[in-house]
Motif scaffolding. Structure first.
Motif, mmCIF file in Angstrom:
data_model
loop_
_atom_site.group_PDB
_atom_site.id
_atom_site.type_symbol
_atom_site.label_atom_id
_atom_site.label_comp_id
_atom_site.label_asym_id
_atom_site.label_seq_id
_atom_site.Cartn_x
_atom_site.Cartn_y
_atom_site.Cartn_z
ATOM 1 N N ARG A 83 71.506 40.596 71.407
ATOM 2 C CA ARG A 83 72.812 40.702 70.762
ATOM 3 C C ARG A 83 73.784 39.680 71.347
ATOM 4 O O ARG A 83 74.504 38.999 70.615
ATOM 5 C CB ARG A 83 73.371 42.122 70.928
ATOM 6 C CG ARG A 83 74.742 42.310 70.297
ATOM 7 C CD ARG A 83 75.284 43.722 70.493
ATOM 8 N NE ARG A 83 76.614 43.840 69.939
ATOM 9 C CZ ARG A 83 76.895 44.030 68.665
ATOM 10 N NH1 ARG A 83 75.912 44.139 67.807
ATOM 11 N NH2 ARG A 83 78.140 44.109 68.230
ATOM 12 N N GLN A 84 73.799 39.552 72.664
ATOM 13 C CA GLN A 84 74.710 38.602 73.297
ATOM 14 C C GLN A 84 74.357 37.173 72.916
ATOM 15 O O GLN A 84 75.250 36.349 72.666
ATOM 16 C CB GLN A 84 74.665 38.764 74.822
ATOM 17 C CG GLN A 84 75.709 37.928 75.550
ATOM 18 C CD GLN A 84 77.117 38.231 75.083
ATOM 19 O OE1 GLN A 84 77.553 39.381 75.108
ATOM 20 N NE2 GLN A 84 77.852 37.207 74.639
ATOM 21 N N ARG A 85 73.073 36.867 72.856
ATOM 22 C CA ARG A 85 72.662 35.525 72.447
ATOM 23 C C ARG A 85 73.117 35.230 71.028
ATOM 24 O O ARG A 85 73.563 34.124 70.717
ATOM 25 C CB ARG A 85 71.143 35.388 72.558
ATOM 26 C CG ARG A 85 70.635 35.173 73.974
ATOM 27 C CD ARG A 85 69.137 35.269 74.067
ATOM 28 N NE ARG A 85 68.454 34.474 73.054
ATOM 29 C CZ ARG A 85 67.165 34.579 72.783
ATOM 30 N NH1 ARG A 85 66.419 35.464 73.434
ATOM 31 N NH2 ARG A 85 66.609 33.813 71.862
ATOM 32 N N ASP A 111 69.374 44.121 53.977
ATOM 33 C CA ASP A 111 68.766 44.973 54.993
ATOM 34 C C ASP A 111 67.526 44.238 55.485
ATOM 35 O O ASP A 111 66.941 43.444 54.747
ATOM 36 C CB ASP A 111 68.396 46.335 54.377
ATOM 37 C CG ASP A 111 67.745 47.273 55.381
ATOM 38 O OD1 ASP A 111 66.496 47.231 55.499
ATOM 39 O OD2 ASP A 111 68.458 48.027 56.039
ATOM 40 N N MET A 112 67.085 44.504 56.705
ATOM 41 C CA MET A 112 65.893 43.821 57.198
ATOM 42 C C MET A 112 64.671 44.146 56.340
ATOM 43 O O MET A 112 63.726 43.367 56.296
ATOM 44 C CB MET A 112 65.650 44.172 58.662
ATOM 45 C CG MET A 112 66.641 43.524 59.613
ATOM 46 S SD MET A 112 66.754 41.721 59.456
ATOM 47 C CE MET A 112 65.177 41.215 60.136
ATOM 48 N N GLY A 113 64.690 45.275 55.645
ATOM 49 C CA GLY A 113 63.608 45.567 54.718
ATOM 50 C C GLY A 113 63.470 44.495 53.650
ATOM 51 O O GLY A 113 62.356 44.177 53.207
ATOM 52 N N ILE A 126 74.647 41.026 63.114
ATOM 53 C CA ILE A 126 73.830 41.280 64.303
ATOM 54 C C ILE A 126 73.335 42.725 64.302
ATOM 55 O O ILE A 126 72.161 43.000 64.591
ATOM 56 C CB ILE A 126 74.620 40.990 65.590
ATOM 57 C CG1 ILE A 126 74.881 39.491 65.718
ATOM 58 C CG2 ILE A 126 73.863 41.494 66.821
ATOM 59 C CD1 ILE A 126 75.839 39.133 66.827
ATOM 60 N N ASP A 127 74.230 43.645 63.978
ATOM 61 C CA ASP A 127 73.835 45.054 63.944
ATOM 62 C C ASP A 127 72.709 45.300 62.932
ATOM 63 O O ASP A 127 71.801 46.091 63.187
ATOM 64 C CB ASP A 127 75.046 45.934 63.598
ATOM 65 C CG ASP A 127 76.064 46.002 64.726
ATOM 66 O OD1 ASP A 127 75.711 45.678 65.866
ATOM 67 O OD2 ASP A 127 77.227 46.375 64.448
#
Length: 246
Positions: free
Chosen positions: A186-188, A107-109, A199-200
């Protein structure tokens, strides 16, 4: 009484916002147009730059690394009215893909906690720049205005006496106001071959991620002011950081 907007509407950036107007433990509110947080500034128009100068902008701190800056140059480098600083905050961390591969529950945490532990010199440098900045607004930013920027914003707000619920809400605002920015990022990421699942996770602004970071500071360092002292931010600078938002 003048009404401030938290989000500063710009043509070339989607997540530039003010840390003012948040209630503090002393019953006051953080000061408007003193410290701003933001996303990448490379697409700012001339009108955008004039708007920020009109808000009193005097210092810009770019938290991105050299590769990011080479790809998307900062318009305030060499500006005659704004002091520009570059301090890449997450450079001591492994790429996010490697961190995700090492943990089934990434998780980004997790990344924020690692930054708190491993990026202390860079975090200290950013905070010292803010503490010693001349009069006028300070704007610190990264690419999305969410992760590196989010960690610095959380430390500043906590040091000013803003409660953790509000700090987490401030962090999560990116998800509700930055749709076009997140879609572009997201596209990048897809173009670079990153998996949609990762990505999500990376682009999310889940409240639990910032909660995890704040819990980590409390568990391992005691409090945000204690953490700042461990970084080497002295008492005078801690007071100046608080005063900038008072």
């Amino acid at each position: 009484m003048f009404i401030y907007n938290r989000l500063i509407a710009l043509e070339g950036a989607h997540n530039v916002r003010d840390l003012g107007g948040y209630r503090t433990a002393g019953g006051n509110s953080t000061r408007w147009r003193s410290i701003l947080r933001g996303d990448a500034l490379h697409d700012l128009s001339a009108a955008d730059i004039e708007a920020l100068l009109g808000h009193g902008l005097a210092t810009v701190i770019d938290l991105r690394n050299a590769h990011e800056i080479a790809a998307q140059a900062n318009p305030f480098v060499g500006h005659d009215r704004v002091r520009y600083h570059n301090t890449p905050v997450f450079s001591a961390l492994a790429p996010v893909e490697m961190m995700a591969e090492a943990s089934l529950s990434f998780d980004m945490g997790d990344r924020y906690c690692q930054a708190i532990d491993k990026c202390r010199p860079a975090i200290a440098e950013v905070l010292n720049i803010i503490a010693e900045a001349p009069d006028g607004a300070v704007l610190f930013h990264c690419s999305a205005g969410k992760d590196r920027t989010g960690v610095i914003a959380a430390l500043l707000l906590a040091n000013a006496g803003v409660d953790e619920t509000t700090i987490i809400e401030d962090y999560a605002l990116t998800a509700t106001i930055s749709g076009p920015l997140i879609a572009r990022l997201r596209q990048r990421a897809l173009d670079r071959g990153m998996s949609s699942t990762l990505i999500d996770i990376v682009l999310a602004s889940e409240p639990r991620s910032m909660r995890q970071a704040l819990d980590h500071i409390r568990l391992h360092y005691g409090s945000v002011p204690d953490y700042l002292r461990l970084l080497g931010v002295d008492e005078a600078q801690v007071s100046r950081l608080k005063a900038r938002l008072s």
